[in-house]
Scaffold this motif. Structure first.
Motif, short mmCIF file in Angstrom:
data_model
loop_
_atom_site.label_atom_id
_atom_site.label_comp_id
_atom_site.label_asym_id
_atom_site.label_seq_id
_atom_site.Cartn_x
_atom_site.Cartn_y
_atom_site.Cartn_z
N SER A 1 70.49 63.99 -3.53
CA SER A 1 69.53 63.49 -2.22
C SER A 1 70.23 63.90 -1.10
CB SER A 1 69.83 61.85 -2.06
OG SER A 1 71.24 61.52 -1.96
N GLY A 2 71.61 64.58 -1.11
CA GLY A 2 71.96 65.00 0.11
C GLY A 2 71.60 66.30 0.36
N VAL A 3 70.66 67.13 -0.38
CA VAL A 3 69.72 68.07 -0.08
C VAL A 3 68.84 67.88 1.10
CG1 VAL A 3 68.47 70.20 -0.83
CG2 VAL A 3 70.13 69.29 -2.33
N LEU A 4 68.26 66.69 1.08
CA LEU A 4 67.26 66.31 1.99
C LEU A 4 68.08 66.20 3.24
CD1 LEU A 4 66.02 63.48 -0.21
CD2 LEU A 4 64.70 65.47 0.41
N GLY A 5 69.34 66.12 3.44
CA GLY A 5 69.83 66.12 4.66
C GLY A 5 70.03 67.28 5.63
N ILE A 6 69.71 68.32 4.74
CA ILE A 6 69.59 69.71 5.40
C ILE A 6 68.15 70.28 5.72
CG2 ILE A 6 71.79 70.42 5.08
CD1 ILE A 6 70.77 72.11 2.80
N MET A 7 66.98 69.61 5.05
CA MET A 7 65.73 69.78 5.09
C MET A 7 65.00 69.22 6.19
SD MET A 7 64.84 72.43 3.33
CE MET A 7 63.20 72.33 3.62
N ILE A 8 65.44 67.80 6.40
CA ILE A 8 64.71 66.83 7.24
C ILE A 8 65.50 67.32 8.78
CG2 ILE A 8 64.28 64.50 8.02
CD1 ILE A 8 62.73 65.52 5.61
N LEU B 1 62.15 76.03 13.60
CA LEU B 1 62.76 75.72 12.14
C LEU B 1 62.83 74.26 12.01
CD1 LEU B 1 65.82 78.09 12.76
CD2 LEU B 1 64.02 78.25 11.16
N PHE B 2 63.19 73.44 12.90
CA PHE B 2 63.21 72.13 12.76
C PHE B 2 61.62 71.55 12.18
CE2 PHE B 2 66.67 70.36 15.40
CZ PHE B 2 67.66 70.91 14.73
N LEU C 1 62.00 66.72 21.52
CA LEU C 1 62.08 67.91 21.10
C LEU C 1 60.59 68.81 21.09
CD1 LEU C 1 64.01 70.41 20.88
CD2 LEU C 1 64.45 69.80 18.37
N PHE C 2 60.04 68.09 19.92
CA PHE C 2 58.80 68.69 19.77
C PHE C 2 57.84 68.64 20.91
CE2 PHE C 2 59.12 67.97 14.77
CZ PHE C 2 60.20 68.65 14.80
N ALA C 3 57.75 67.63 21.47
CA ALA C 3 56.88 67.64 22.94
C ALA C 3 57.35 68.48 23.88
CB ALA C 3 56.95 66.14 23.43
N GLY C 4 58.48 69.29 23.99
CA GLY C 4 58.81 69.96 24.81
C GLY C 4 59.47 69.33 26.00
N LEU C 5 60.08 68.19 26.03
CA LEU C 5 60.88 67.40 26.83
C LEU C 5 62.06 67.83 27.17
CD1 LEU C 5 59.64 63.51 26.08
CD2 LEU C 5 58.56 65.36 27.88
N PHE C 6 62.81 68.45 26.35
CA PHE C 6 64.26 68.69 26.52
C PHE C 6 64.47 70.11 25.22
CE2 PHE C 6 64.28 64.52 24.91
CZ PHE C 6 64.37 64.61 23.97
N LEU D 1 54.68 76.53 7.74
CA LEU D 1 54.24 77.17 8.99
C LEU D 1 53.20 76.54 9.74
CD1 LEU D 1 54.57 80.98 7.86
CD2 LEU D 1 56.09 79.66 9.15
N PHE D 2 52.74 75.32 9.18
CA PHE D 2 51.69 74.64 9.74
C PHE D 2 52.14 74.14 11.10
CE2 PHE D 2 49.48 70.73 10.15
CZ PHE D 2 48.30 71.03 10.52
N LEU D 3 53.15 73.18 10.85
CA LEU D 3 53.57 72.42 12.13
C LEU D 3 54.02 73.44 13.21
CD1 LEU D 3 55.33 69.29 10.82
CD2 LEU D 3 53.05 69.38 11.85
N PRO D 4 54.82 74.45 12.69
CA PRO D 4 55.41 75.27 13.83
C PRO D 4 54.29 76.20 14.54
CG PRO D 4 56.79 75.73 12.01
CD PRO D 4 55.56 74.72 11.44
N GLY D 5 53.15 76.31 13.81
CA GLY D 5 52.01 76.96 14.34
C GLY D 5 51.22 76.36 15.17
N LEU D 6 51.37 74.82 15.58
CA LEU D 6 50.89 74.12 16.46
C LEU D 6 51.44 74.21 17.90
CD1 LEU D 6 50.35 70.73 14.40
CD2 LEU D 6 48.67 72.66 14.81
N ILE D 7 52.66 75.05 18.05
CA ILE D 7 53.39 74.94 19.33
C ILE D 7 53.36 76.48 19.74
CG2 ILE D 7 54.63 72.84 19.07
CD1 ILE D 7 56.97 74.60 18.34
#
Length: 433
Positions: free
Chosen positions: A149-156, A176-177, A239-244, A427-433
């Motif tokens: 389950s620790g592997v999830l800590g570096i994917m999310i 990347l996030f 972060l995703f919204a570009g606020l900072f 790449l779907f989500l990164p492609g939205l920004i």
């Protein structure tokens, strides 16, 4: 000897020192500076070494590392991880292998405010293992579930490994996030499927937990998940919204986690001091690794080895996918012996130019590499997460934990195959920004 020959020799020397169990950061600093001195001059090597150490520890962009690390330790000492587990446990406990499924769910949620694989494994070891043992779960299944389950800590997101990869390559940490979100959720579901199938085939491995009323389920969800949702939205949503920026997101994360803990009276002065102490120790270790990798990377750049390897890989009479498979196999083998963070810092300067030259998307390549590195933290002989769990649960032998790892390893390999066949999954989500 040619410059490229010196570069290849330096890599051999590094692995000799690694097998001798010497500290990775110091190895890269010494070998990098020595190689730089041989190719250029001693004054140039000393100048590169001193300027790199200074710039690393005074870098504004790198402050994101201690901030996210501190955020994770605040969450740990505030008991957020325990409440998240209790919430998922009350929802899934009655299902076959419900406690193990709750561990995976809680690890995913904790990974959203942690970013470290070993920290996630250590936290879940103290929170979920006693419960699984109380309900007489099979030792191998229980401990392997926690370690994996620790592997999830570096994917999310936020993920320290993604941050290091982004800093090392110059790729957008925000992208990347975002690229890690869907694969991280898929990995969570695959882990749950692996556990459920094992319990379905052999119910004695994971007995059902107690029955919980719907009122208790709803109240535990509200109590255990609201704070995680608030922190996640504050950090990743902003972060995703570009606020900072990414660095500002680290500050927002640490502050929001501390604010939630103080308002809910979940952390005392002793816990606050311990969170600072632990965060400083881990951050100093990471920054030394970054400085060492930067020095070694500058030396490799002078030798021309990364460029030569990229050209060589492109000219191979093999499809690009076959070359990528070779790279991933090398990562898998190295992951048996080298810590995840050190492996990223050591190899990215070599293989990143190769991947770009072959035409692979660098953000997608980052997700692939993080997944492969994640395999290394649960495979023998190093398997850092396994030893973390064994250190906390001293009654279970290390080999017993390793025996339970293989189904989870298969799930990671299956996800790798999906991502290689369908890159748009990442790449779907990164492609939205």
């Amino acid at each position: 000897m040619s410059d490229i020959g010196i570069g290849l020799l330096s890599i051999i020397v590094i692995f000799i020192f690694l097998f001798a169990r010497m500290p990775v950061a110091y190895i890269m600093i010494v070998v990098g500076m020595a190689g730089y001195a041989i190719i250029t001059s001693i004054p140039a090597a000393l100048s590169v070494g001193s300027s790199t150490m200074f710039s690393t520890f005074t870098s504004y962009s790198l402050t994101v590392i201690p901030l996210f690390v501190w955020m994770a330790y605040i969450a740990y000492y505030a008991g957020i991880s325990r409440r998240v587990f209790d919430a998922t446990y009350k929802v899934t406990g009655r299902i076959p292998a419900g406690l193990a499924l709750a561990t995976i769910g809680a690890s995913t949620a904790f990974g959203a405010i942690c970013g470290s694989t070993t920290a996630t494994a250590a936290t879940m070891s103290t929170v979920s293992l006693p419960e699984m043992k109380r309900y007489e779960y099979n030792d191998s299944l229980a401990t392997a579930t926690v370690a994996s389950s620790g592997v999830l800590g570096i994917m999310i997101p936020p993920s320290v490994i993604f941050i290091i990869y982004g800093i090392s390559t110059g790729e957008s940490i925000r992208q990347l996030f975002m690229a890690g979100v869907v694969p991280g959720i898929m990995l969570m579901l695959l882990f749950m499927l692996v556990i459920f199938v094992q319990a379905w085939k052999n119910p004695s491995l994971a007995p059902n937990g107690p029955k919980v009323s719907w009122n208790d389920k709803f109240s535990s969800i509200l109590n255990g998940s609201v704070e995680v949702v608030i922190i996640f939205i504050a950090v990743v949503g902003g972060l995703f919204a570009g606020l900072f920026t990414e660095t500002e997101a680290g500050a927002v994360g640490a502050f929001s986690t501390l604010l939630v803990a103080v308002i809910r009276k979940q952390i005392d002065w002793e816990g606050f001091k311990n969170s600072l102490t632990d965060a400083i120790q881990i951050s100093a270790m990471i920054l030394f690794l970054v400085a060492g990798a930067t020095i070694f990377g500058r030396f490799l750049a002078v030798t021309g080895l990364p460029t030569a390897m990229a050209n060589w890989a492109v000219e191979l009479p093999l499809p690009s996918v076959a070359v990528l498979a070779i790279i991933l196999f090398i990562y898998l083998i190295l992951g048996f012996f080298i810590d995840a963070l050190a492996l990223i810092l050591l190899t990215v300067p070599i293989f990143y130019p190769v991947a770009v030259e072959l035409g692979f998307d660098p953000v997608w390549f980052g997700v692939i590499i993080v997944l492969v590195v994640g395999m290394g933290v649960i495979t023998p002989p190093v398997g850092a997460n396994v030893y973390v769990v064994a250190g906390i649960d001293k009654d279970t032998p290390v080999m017993t934990i390793f025996r339970g790892i293989w189904p989870f390893l298969g799930a990671i390999i299956f996800l790798l195959a999906i991502l290689m066949a369908f890159p748009q999954v990442a790449l779907f989500l990164p492609g939205l920004i």
